[in-house]
Design an enzyme around this catalytic site. Structure first.
Site, PDB file in Angstrom:
ATOM      1  N   HIS A 364       0.817  -1.215   0.000  1.00  0.00           N
ATOM      2  CA  HIS A 364       0.000   0.000   0.000  1.00  0.00           C
ATOM      3  C   HIS A 364       0.851   1.266   0.000  1.00  0.00           C
ATOM      4  O   HIS A 364       0.468   2.280  -0.592  1.00  0.00           O
ATOM      5  CB  HIS A 364      -0.963  -0.014   1.192  1.00  0.00           C
ATOM      6  CG  HIS A 364      -2.204  -0.787   0.923  1.00  0.00           C
ATOM      7  ND1 HIS A 364      -2.396  -2.043   1.404  1.00  0.00           N
ATOM      8  CD2 HIS A 364      -3.287  -0.498   0.168  1.00  0.00           C
ATOM      9  CE1 HIS A 364      -3.570  -2.494   0.985  1.00  0.00           C
ATOM     10  NE2 HIS A 364      -4.122  -1.582   0.235  1.00  0.00           N
ATOM     11  N   GLU A 605     -11.377 -10.714  -8.086  1.00  0.00           N
ATOM     12  CA  GLU A 605     -10.093 -10.688  -7.375  1.00  0.00           C
ATOM     13  C   GLU A 605      -9.598 -12.074  -7.001  1.00  0.00           C
ATOM     14  O   GLU A 605      -8.436 -12.231  -6.625  1.00  0.00           O
ATOM     15  CB  GLU A 605     -10.230  -9.872  -6.086  1.00  0.00           C
ATOM     16  CG  GLU A 605     -10.622  -8.425  -6.291  1.00  0.00           C
ATOM     17  CD  GLU A 605     -10.846  -7.719  -4.975  1.00  0.00           C
ATOM     18  OE1 GLU A 605      -9.916  -7.042  -4.503  1.00  0.00           O
ATOM     19  OE2 GLU A 605     -11.953  -7.860  -4.407  1.00  0.00           O
ATOM     20  N   ASP A 629      -4.843  -8.135  -6.222  1.00  0.00           N
ATOM     21  CA  ASP A 629      -5.170  -9.352  -5.484  1.00  0.00           C
ATOM     22  C   ASP A 629      -5.281 -10.564  -6.406  1.00  0.00           C
ATOM     23  O   ASP A 629      -4.905 -11.675  -6.028  1.00  0.00           O
ATOM     24  CB  ASP A 629      -6.475  -9.176  -4.704  1.00  0.00           C
ATOM     25  CG  ASP A 629      -6.243  -8.646  -3.303  1.00  0.00           C
ATOM     26  OD1 ASP A 629      -5.169  -8.923  -2.737  1.00  0.00           O
ATOM     27  OD2 ASP A 629      -7.122  -7.952  -2.767  1.00  0.00           O
ATOM     28  N   CYS A 676      -9.084  -2.155 -12.550  1.00  0.00           N
ATOM     29  CA  CYS A 676      -8.777  -1.061 -11.633  1.00  0.00           C
ATOM     30  C   CYS A 676      -7.527  -1.310 -10.811  1.00  0.00           C
ATOM     31  O   CYS A 676      -7.195  -0.524  -9.933  1.00  0.00           O
ATOM     32  CB  CYS A 676      -9.957  -0.792 -10.690  1.00  0.00           C
ATOM     33  SG  CYS A 676     -10.361  -2.173  -9.611  1.00  0.00           S
TER      34      CYS A 676
END
Length: 758
Positions: A364, A605, A629, A676
């Site tokens: 992240h 995902e 993911d 995305c």
């Protein structure tokens, strides 16, 4: 043996330098295994990388240390290095590879056991045990040495890097010291190192010179006095709770605080020019090592008491938080595991780059750095963090490299590269406002990913066609409780109104995995395969319904709301989510709200969603692929684990085939599909997504103009042809090379350098 192993590893970890660490190893192994000789050979730091130098020994002639060198394939030590596996001999002189070195005096020893020291597939050296009598070392001894060598390999590699393999040199005083990591965010940065470290963590305190010896000493003595007062207060408070003999512990703590070894030792280091936290760190390490060397179990346990006192003093020393203006104008934030909070503490106009020992390009912090347009290098496992405070650094986010003490020539090269980047960004600025239309006339909307209200203005100005992914968990993560329905409605309303009539996709709460809420902790052995995403919200309808009601209320009078469900792995989960959404809307209609029907989508995902793509698509309005993911689950690679980062690759053939299958499933159902994840921001990957006829892309704002440039430079037919070629390939590297060449041929060579990892 396990207890002994732990103690040796702890002692070595507390050593001040490599020479001291190696001396601890040979002394402790000889003592614990009751053998005659223990020695460590390492690759010759000043010579041929294939040679091995005797660096430490307990039992051989001390004068041989630092002088005995073995060439590749020479002697039994060379045999261990050559095979990279243990060699266990009853009588070493009988072996044809045995070589006698007169200066060692080892002709007296017969039994020989050598094990390799390997770090990240690279041989660092050999650990050797020898015995006078003829015997084969038993399995327990072999296992012990193998385990110890594996445990210590990282520490030896780290010490090599910081120039302590040979005390005659100091590597960080050399120019252009290069350390390899993993590309985190594209770009280059030149600046000054600032160490981000955890408070009250002695081991993470960086080296730093004292700006004023008198002030550092005064601050230290005040911290000691404050801790003494604190402990006395605790002792008095516990008088009615603990018996007198138990309260003596606090008296012992106060005595330790007044001891010469702790206070005077720290003061002496401060007067030597160190700032107080680093002086305290080294004094505590020395004291704990002395306790841990004691035979008495009770006294050995006192080492933990010293560490506790050290942490208490450090907390007092750290009462001053760095002010924003204290950060250099070109700050390179460096840390063991840089967090989003630490990143946010640096004023954005002063933050030039990020370097982290842990994490990968999919962490992240790396994603946040890309969104901010800040170069980042992750997973630098041998990073000498504590020694980088104030040093001049160059961050190469393209190749995943950090340069320490760059030469004037290297600085000029990187500054030229920075200028090229600025020219490219300026040239793309106007293009960002144009629609992304392929050469054969297919428009591909390029949306922005977002998670904060502060991102709205930059997203609008960037030319984004809308918000393709708004991470609603961010408002949850920055609060100390669940936000109420009215609070959420206000946030979502501002986003929807700002982009109206452009679409805004709000993803429902997606926590768990590597995203946690401080007031709703989820502790699991394997969080990525556990309770996360839609699984949590379905189990807590009171949380889910509040959020869904807030989203629907925010859309009154607007028609641009899209709702996206994360982590869907089965049809039952989708049905459960749709039922709760319908229930929320029915409740609001009963309350006389005028609520339009939102478009609803499912995130792909997990592998099961790939196979269910058509089934899921028939029940919703669109699919959105979260490649971060999906790649992780398809390849069984933790995207936050630097040890396996090389295995995480979005251009893996399995990933490409899965994306093709998902896109075909969505289109058979007559529904649109978008991507995305970070793959949508990689120029090479965008070509393939065009070939798959992905209908829309959603990227961080910093990548938006470049992605639009790629879309406008290819036809779908050309992209489809390249996709077909890639689907026949077996290696990600070959796929990357083909796509990079296609970018160059299309006149987009400036993007190839910044493509980084897929």
């Amino acid at each position: 043996m396990l207890h002994v192993l732990r103690r040796i590893v702890l002692e070595v970890g507390a050593a001040g330098n490599l020479t001291e660490a190696l001396e601890i190893i040979v002394r402790r192994v000889k003592q614990e295994l009751a053998i005659d000789v223990c020695s460590v050979y390492l690759r010759d730091p000043d010579g041929d990388d294939r040679r091995l130098l005797l660096m430490a020994s307990e039992g051989l002639n001390p004068e041989a240390v630092g002088h005995v060198i073995m060439n590749a394939g020479e002697g039994l030590v060379g045999l261990v290095a050559e095979r990279a596996e243990p060699v266990n001999l009853e009588n070493a002189p009988d072996h044809p590879r045995f070589k006698y070195f007169p200066e060692t005096g080892e002709e007296r020893y017969h039994a020989f056991l050598g094990v390799p020291i390997v770090h990240h597939r690279r041989l660092l050296g050999v650990l050797v045990a020898q015995q006078r009598e003829r015997r084969r070392f038993d399995d327990e001894h072999v296992a012990f040495l193998i385990t110890l060598a594996a445990q210590l390999a990282g520490a030896i590699s780290h010490a090599e890097l910081i120039g302590e393999v040979d005390n005659r040199r100091e590597l960080l005083q050399q120019e252009n010291v290069q350390i390899r990591g993993i590309p985190g965010a594209a770009g280059v940065a030149v600046g000054q190192g600032v160490v981000a470290y955890a408070l009250a963590d002695l081991d993470s305190v960086p080296d730093r010179a004292a700006s004023s010896v008198e002030e550092e000493e005064r601050a230290f003595r005040q911290a000691v006095q404050a801790v003494q007062d604190e402990l006395a207060e605790i002792r008095d408070r516990m008088e009615s709770v603990l018996p007198p003999e138990e309260r003596l512990l606090f008296d012992a703590y106060v005595m330790m605080l007044g001891s010469d070894s702790l206070v005077n030792g720290t003061v002496e280091r401060i007067r030597g020019g160190r700032w107080a936290p680093a002086a305290l760190r080294d004094t505590v390490r020395e004291s704990t090592r002395n306790f841990e060397d004691m035979d008495d179990p009770y006294l050995r346990e006192r080492a933990s008491d010293v560490r506790d006192i050290g942490r208490r003093i450090l907390m007092r020393l750290q009462s001053h938080v760095r002010d924003p203006e204290e950060f250099p104008g070109r700050t390179i934030l460096v840390g063991e595991d840089v967090t989003a909070t630490q990143l946010a503490e640096v004023p954005s106009e002063r933050l030039a780059g990020v370097v982290s020992s842990r994490g990968t390009g999919s962490s992240h912090v790396a994603i946040l750095a890309r969104a901010m347009g800040i170069p980042a290098v992750m997973g630098v496992s041998d990073l000498p963090v504590g020694r980088l405070e104030g040093r001049e650094l160059v961050v190469d986010g393209y190749r995943g490299s950090l340069y320490i003490q760059p030469s004037p020539e290297l600085l000029e090269e990187f500054r030229h590269l920075q200028e090229e980047e600025r020219e490219l960004a300026d040239g793309l600025r106007a293009l960002a406002q144009e629609p992304a239309v392929t050469k054969d006339g297919h428009e591909v909307p390029v949306y922005a990913n977002s998670g904060l209200l502060a991102d709205i203005a930059p997203s609008i100005q960037s030319g984004a066609d809308g918000i393709g992914l708004y991470r609603t968990e961010v408002p949850f993560m920055i609060r100390e409780r669940f936000p109420g329905e009215d609070e959420q409605t206000e946030i979502y309303r501002e986003i929807l109104q700002s982009f109206d009539p452009r679409p805004v996709t709000l993803r429902t709460l997606d926590v768990g995995g590597d995203k946690s809420l401080p007031y709703f902790p989820v502790s699991e052995d394997n969080p990525f395969l556990g309770w996360r995403g839609i699984r949590i919200t379905l189990d807590h309808p009171e949380i889910f319904l509040t959020q869904l009601r807030a989203m629907l209320r925010a859309s009154q009078g607007l028609t641009n709301l899209n709702i996206l469900f994360p982590m869907i792995s089965s049809l039952a989960e989708l049905k459960g989510a749709l039922q709760l959404l319908q229930r929320a809307r029915d409740e609001l209609l009963d309350e006389h709200y005028v609520i339009p029907v939102p478009r609803v989508g499912v995130m792909v995902e997990v592998p099961s969603a790939v196979y269910l793509a058509e089934t899921l698509a028939r029940r919703v309005d669109f699919l959105s692929v979260g490649t971060n993911d999906l790649v992780q689950y398809l390849l069984a690679v933790d995207r936050n684990n630097a040890r396996v980062a090389d295995l995480y690759n979005a251009l893996h053939p399995a990933v490409l085939h899965a994306l093709v299958q998902t896109a075909e499933g969505a289109h058979r159902a007559g529904k649109q599909i978008s991507v995305c994840g970070e793959m949508a921001a990689d120029p090479a990957s965008v070509i393939l997504l065009l070939g798959m006829e992905i209908d829309a892309l959603s990227v961080n704002v910093a990548a938006l103009a470049r992605v639009k440039w790629v879309v406008r430079s290819f036809s779908r037919a050309r992209a489809r042809h390249l996709l077909e070629q890639c689907l026949t390939m077996e290696e990600p590297a070959a796929i990357r090379a083909l796509l990079d060449n296609a970018l160059v041929q299309a006149g987009l060579g400036g993007l190839v350098r910044g493509a980084g990892r897929a």
